[in-house]
Design an enzyme around this catalytic site. Sequence first.
Site, short mmCIF file in Angstrom:
data_model
loop_
_atom_site.label_atom_id
_atom_site.label_comp_id
_atom_site.label_asym_id
_atom_site.label_seq_id
_atom_site.Cartn_x
_atom_site.Cartn_y
_atom_site.Cartn_z
N MET A 1 4.13 1.81 -3.77
CA MET A 1 4.93 3.01 -3.98
C MET A 1 5.58 3.44 -2.66
SD MET A 1 4.54 3.60 -7.18
CE MET A 1 4.73 5.31 -7.68
N CYS A 2 6.33 4.51 -2.72
CA CYS A 2 7.10 4.97 -1.57
C CYS A 2 6.96 6.49 -1.46
CB CYS A 2 8.57 4.64 -1.74
SG CYS A 2 8.85 2.92 -2.19
N GLU A 3 7.54 7.05 -0.42
CA GLU A 3 7.59 8.51 -0.33
C GLU A 3 9.01 8.97 -0.03
OE1 GLU A 3 4.63 10.92 1.46
OE2 GLU A 3 3.03 9.46 1.14
N HIS A 77 13.49 8.29 3.09
CA HIS A 77 12.59 7.48 2.26
C HIS A 77 11.78 6.56 3.15
CE1 HIS A 77 11.66 3.95 -0.35
NE2 HIS A 77 11.69 4.80 -1.36
N ILE A 78 10.50 6.43 2.86
CA ILE A 78 9.69 5.39 3.51
C ILE A 78 9.16 4.48 2.40
CG2 ILE A 78 9.11 6.65 5.61
CD1 ILE A 78 6.46 7.46 4.31
#
Lengths: 273, 273
Positions: A1-3, A77-78
């Site tokens: 997933m990402c943040e 976004h990371i």
Amino acid sequence: MCELLGMSAKLPTDICFSFSGLISRSGQTGPHRDGWGITFYDGKGCRIFKDSSPGYESVVAGLVKTYSIKSHVVISHIRRANRGKVCLENTHPFIRELWGRYWTFAHNGQLKGIKKDLKKWKESFGFGHQPVGTTDSEAAFCYLLNRLNKEFGKEPRNKNKLWEYVANFCHDLSKKGVFNILLSNGVHLFSYCSKNLYWITRKAPFGSATLKDADISIDFAEKTVAEDVVTVIASNPLTTDEKWDKLQPNTGILFHHGDIINRYESRERSVAS
Amino acid sequence: MCELLGMSAKLPTDICFSFSGLISRSGQTGPHRDGWGITFYDGKGCRIFKDSSPGYESVVAGLVKTYSIKSHVVISHIRRANRGKVCLENTHPFIRELWGRYWTFAHNGQLKGIKKDLKKWKESFGFGHQPVGTTDSEAAFCYLLNRLNKEFGKEPRNKNKLWEYVANFCHDLSKKGVFNILLSNGVHLFSYCSKNLYWITRKAPFGSATLKDADISIDFAEKTVAEDVVTVIASNPLTTDEKWDKLQPNTGILFHHGDIINRYESRERSVAS
């Protein structure tokens, strides 16, 4: 997933504090080592910084953390790769021009079947935006812009119609998986939460805040003027001593100059079938 | 007017040395104070850095001068505004996606009537790339991409046909004014000279060089391996102690991995009428 991290501000505001928290999660306090990116709007133009390496170690991210770039709208976004290899073309945010504006998109989640939907669409309607990389996120972004262009042809005067269409598209896509997104055309910031997004609006009287992921505190009263209104949206709260609101699942929310100007909680009509 | 800088390299190479020379001309040794930008390709992705302020004073340009970002293809530009106000959206290079690749364009010169041509084209064919800013350069870029897409529909297998079409388009546009350009899809670097462009290819045995605009010398032998082939293109030679070749007026030249792979000196057929 990402943040995800987004900002909508009444007056041009930098995001050094919040970005310092987020970027720590890209290899230091979090596992999102597979790239990072950020878009700052400046008038109709924008600045984009990105890297496919961990943000925590990135020289460019180091500059973004400390160099004040003021903007009304920011999307960051990371990445922790699930679909698509680790490379620059798979790094969010993605950007395309539509109707003479740059649109920026970042996504957290996974979607099933979106590449097939885009392929079918192209077979039916020909010309349109295409992904450069291999993520389902970029495919969803291209699909959205192509459908917007087919629906409206040019930027509609009635902005509610535009964003209602986007919200309904998101309602439909969220059935294909997890679809937490940030989207902007440089004027508005739209966020759709299918599962997990938090937001906070800071306005006078301003207080102070401390990051969860870095030993950094800030007194916003020293950095702001009374007119400032700044909303920050993040996949997880970035500070330990402020109250963040959780977006309701399957809800779209539209920000302009730091204020909420619309919510899209129900699905009026299908646009993605 | 403006200045261009491009690089095509066999092995990923940084451009710190050449960029340090160019950026001095953006407010220190030259009058090109109205913005600067640079695109580095990395696989199918790219990194873009830009600013509408003088490059010589830019914190971001300071990073680009000293931080080694290695690439096969780089396009950079420093601006002295003539058409279009000084703002980020008018800062080159411009970027758009076509056929699942990012295309990058930078222009030195002025064109008459290109915005009308683009408007007419849109009226006839509808959907296509549109400028975000107000420069004739961005209009020319959008016009070129729209015509390419109409001509080929998808990326042609025969690359000669593609670049011959681009060269003929440039021959025609150069009748509307000065049209010195750098264009890339991340694989090839195409340059068209209507008036003023110089280039140099550095390969083994490597020598040393000294910048015209900054007190910086380099011994390429220390920085390179025997296989390196690096071509640099610039509006004006960047070094004092190397022999730069001048491109012939109204000539297109196509580079791949540092080598010239084609020249387009004559106009086979009209594509812009």
